[in-house]
Design an enzyme around this catalytic site. Sequence first.
Site, PDB file in Angstrom:
ATOM      1  N   ASP A  86      -1.688  12.317  13.208  1.00  0.00           N
ATOM      2  CA  ASP A  86      -0.315  12.446  12.728  1.00  0.00           C
ATOM      3  C   ASP A  86       0.367  13.623  13.416  1.00  0.00           C
ATOM      4  OD1 ASP A  86       1.596  11.683  10.234  1.00  0.00           O
ATOM      5  OD2 ASP A  86       1.667  13.845  10.602  1.00  0.00           O
ATOM      6  N   TYR A  97       6.782  19.065  16.034  1.00  0.00           N
ATOM      7  CA  TYR A  97       5.591  19.923  16.145  1.00  0.00           C
ATOM      8  C   TYR A  97       5.402  20.426  17.585  1.00  0.00           C
ATOM      9  CZ  TYR A  97       4.342  17.593  11.692  1.00  0.00           C
ATOM     10  OH  TYR A  97       4.343  17.071  10.417  1.00  0.00           O
ATOM     11  N   HIS A 123      11.690  11.833   9.783  1.00  0.00           N
ATOM     12  CA  HIS A 123      10.939  12.999   9.280  1.00  0.00           C
ATOM     13  C   HIS A 123      11.489  13.493   7.931  1.00  0.00           C
ATOM     14  CE1 HIS A 123       8.291  16.449  11.006  1.00  0.00           C
ATOM     15  NE2 HIS A 123       8.126  16.346   9.713  1.00  0.00           N
ATOM     16  N   LYS A 160       7.223  11.327  14.530  1.00  0.00           N
ATOM     17  CA  LYS A 160       8.398  11.360  13.641  1.00  0.00           C
ATOM     18  C   LYS A 160       9.642  11.806  14.401  1.00  0.00           C
ATOM     19  CE  LYS A 160       5.098  13.084  10.218  1.00  0.00           C
ATOM     20  NZ  LYS A 160       4.240  14.073  10.894  1.00  0.00           N
TER      21      LYS A 160
HETATM   22  P1  NAD Z   1      -2.960  20.974   4.517  1.00  0.00           P
HETATM   23  O1  NAD Z   1      -2.807  20.833   3.060  1.00  0.00           O
HETATM   24  O2  NAD Z   1      -3.720  19.972   5.301  1.00  0.00           O
HETATM   25  O3  NAD Z   1      -3.548  22.419   4.699  1.00  0.00           O
HETATM   26  C1  NAD Z   1      -3.937  22.908   5.917  1.00  0.00           C
HETATM   27  C2  NAD Z   1      -4.656  24.222   5.655  1.00  0.00           C
HETATM   28  O4  NAD Z   1      -5.845  23.953   4.905  1.00  0.00           O
HETATM   29  C3  NAD Z   1      -5.057  24.868   6.955  1.00  0.00           C
HETATM   30  O5  NAD Z   1      -4.794  26.242   6.836  1.00  0.00           O
HETATM   31  C4  NAD Z   1      -6.551  24.631   7.004  1.00  0.00           C
HETATM   32  O6  NAD Z   1      -7.219  25.663   7.669  1.00  0.00           O
HETATM   33  C5  NAD Z   1      -6.950  24.551   5.546  1.00  0.00           C
HETATM   34  N1  NAD Z   1      -8.130  23.682   5.376  1.00  0.00           N
HETATM   35  C6  NAD Z   1      -8.257  22.398   5.767  1.00  0.00           C
HETATM   36  N2  NAD Z   1      -9.491  21.935   5.495  1.00  0.00           N
HETATM   37  C7  NAD Z   1     -10.156  22.946   4.896  1.00  0.00           C
HETATM   38  C8  NAD Z   1     -11.469  23.072   4.397  1.00  0.00           C
HETATM   39  N3  NAD Z   1     -12.348  22.078   4.459  1.00  0.00           N
HETATM   40  N4  NAD Z   1     -11.800  24.258   3.831  1.00  0.00           N
HETATM   41  C9  NAD Z   1     -10.925  25.263   3.759  1.00  0.00           C
HETATM   42  N5  NAD Z   1      -9.675  25.220   4.245  1.00  0.00           N
HETATM   43  C10 NAD Z   1      -9.292  24.058   4.811  1.00  0.00           C
HETATM   44  O7  NAD Z   1      -1.469  21.179   5.109  1.00  0.00           O
HETATM   45  P2  NAD Z   1      -0.630  20.654   6.329  1.00  0.00           P
HETATM   46  O8  NAD Z   1      -1.284  20.907   7.645  1.00  0.00           O
HETATM   47  O9  NAD Z   1       0.721  21.188   6.160  1.00  0.00           O
HETATM   48  O10 NAD Z   1      -0.568  19.080   6.089  1.00  0.00           O
HETATM   49  C11 NAD Z   1      -1.384  18.164   6.766  1.00  0.00           C
HETATM   50  C12 NAD Z   1      -0.577  17.360   7.761  1.00  0.00           C
HETATM   51  O11 NAD Z   1       0.515  16.719   7.116  1.00  0.00           O
HETATM   52  C13 NAD Z   1       0.096  18.192   8.852  1.00  0.00           C
HETATM   53  O12 NAD Z   1      -0.782  18.637   9.840  1.00  0.00           O
HETATM   54  C14 NAD Z   1       1.138  17.219   9.344  1.00  0.00           C
HETATM   55  O13 NAD Z   1       0.566  16.263  10.210  1.00  0.00           O
HETATM   56  C15 NAD Z   1       1.586  16.580   8.034  1.00  0.00           C
HETATM   57  N6  NAD Z   1       2.796  17.234   7.461  1.00  0.00           N
HETATM   58  C16 NAD Z   1       3.931  16.498   7.366  1.00  0.00           C
HETATM   59  C17 NAD Z   1       5.084  17.045   6.839  1.00  0.00           C
HETATM   60  C18 NAD Z   1       6.312  16.213   6.740  1.00  0.00           C
HETATM   61  O14 NAD Z   1       7.394  16.768   6.463  1.00  0.00           O
HETATM   62  N7  NAD Z   1       6.218  14.921   6.947  1.00  0.00           N
HETATM   63  C19 NAD Z   1       5.095  18.378   6.392  1.00  0.00           C
HETATM   64  C20 NAD Z   1       3.921  19.120   6.495  1.00  0.00           C
HETATM   65  C21 NAD Z   1       2.778  18.528   7.014  1.00  0.00           C
END
Ligand code: NAD
Length: 277
Positions: free
Chosen positions: A47, A52, A110, A77
């Site tokens: 994704d 990004y 998005h 997106k």
């Molecule tokens: P997330 O909830 O996936 O959190 C990411 C954080 O969690 C990172 O700091 C990571 O190091 C930590 N983490 C992940 N696995 C872990 C584990 N096993 N143990 C400990 N810590 C861990 O947040 P995100 O990256 O914002 O969301 C995931 C994806 O969603 C993004 O990468 C993106 O592709 C998408 N996204 C979309 C939108 C949108 O507006 N459509 C907004 C934000 C994110």
Amino acid sequence: MTTPVPQIKLNSGASIPQLGFGVFLVDPADTQRVVEDALEVGYRHIDTATGYNNEKEVGAALRASGIPRDQIFLTTKLRNDHHKAGDVQGAFSRSLDALGLDYIDLYLIHWPMPANERYVDTWHAFEGFAADGRAKSIGVSNFLIPHLEKLLSETDVVPAVNQVELHPIFQQRELRKFHAEHGIHTEAWGPLGQGKYELFTLPAIQDAAKAHDVQPAQVVLRWHLQTGNIVIPKLNHRARMAQNFDVFGFELSDDEMAAIDALDENRRVGGNPAEVN
Ligand code: NAD
């Protein structure tokens, strides 16, 4: 390679791996390595987003992996400023070029940016991308129920997914019910709360982690999967990528699911789509 990840059938007829890998805030300099690692671990759903700034590096990783194109599900997106400017055709072509692909599996608006009143027109352009095959599925992100209602009443194609903030303290019950009634799949962004609250120390999550001898993050991802969400956690470190992928060898009980369901505070940690314009 056989994959343990369930496939979810979208209203377009395409199937999406329920567990994917997100690359928000992955530095372009690291992205090719990170995505290659994720593909080696076994993820087949990536994704990204024009916003990004790492589509080019994602595309390079897909090619370097040697994995046949039809075995990878790629989402990108439409960036907000392109949406706002009505530059939808150009933005989509530039995404294809940056990724080096001739089709995208899932193209999302998005954010609705409701004050700009463009999302219906934008969706008509998306319907064209679906019709000409350059987007196998089309969907939206951060849409609230009124935005979805407007699309459903004024356009022909029902979004395949709505990708929204969703995690244990913000469970989106009302929106998920609306999605289910209209054949829209719920995709969870920020599935681990983006590290913005102490999710992993909550007793309901810690207790389940101890009971199954897994990490708290695995419990949260398992909760998403059993809830029916498509989920796209993000990570830079390969060992944890493997940990987050290793969520198919245990199952949360009804009581464990109920204890996590009870954590809902209906509280966002990200932006309110009504106010992002
Ligand atoms: P997330 O909830 O996936 O959190 C990411 C954080 O969690 C990172 O700091 C990571 O190091 C930590 N983490 C992940 N696995 C872990 C584990 N096993 N143990 C400990 N810590 C861990 O947040 P995100 O990256 O914002 O969301 C995931 C994806 O969603 C993004 O990468 C993106 O592709 C998408 N996204 C979309 C939108 C949108 O507006 N459509 C907004 C934000 C994110």
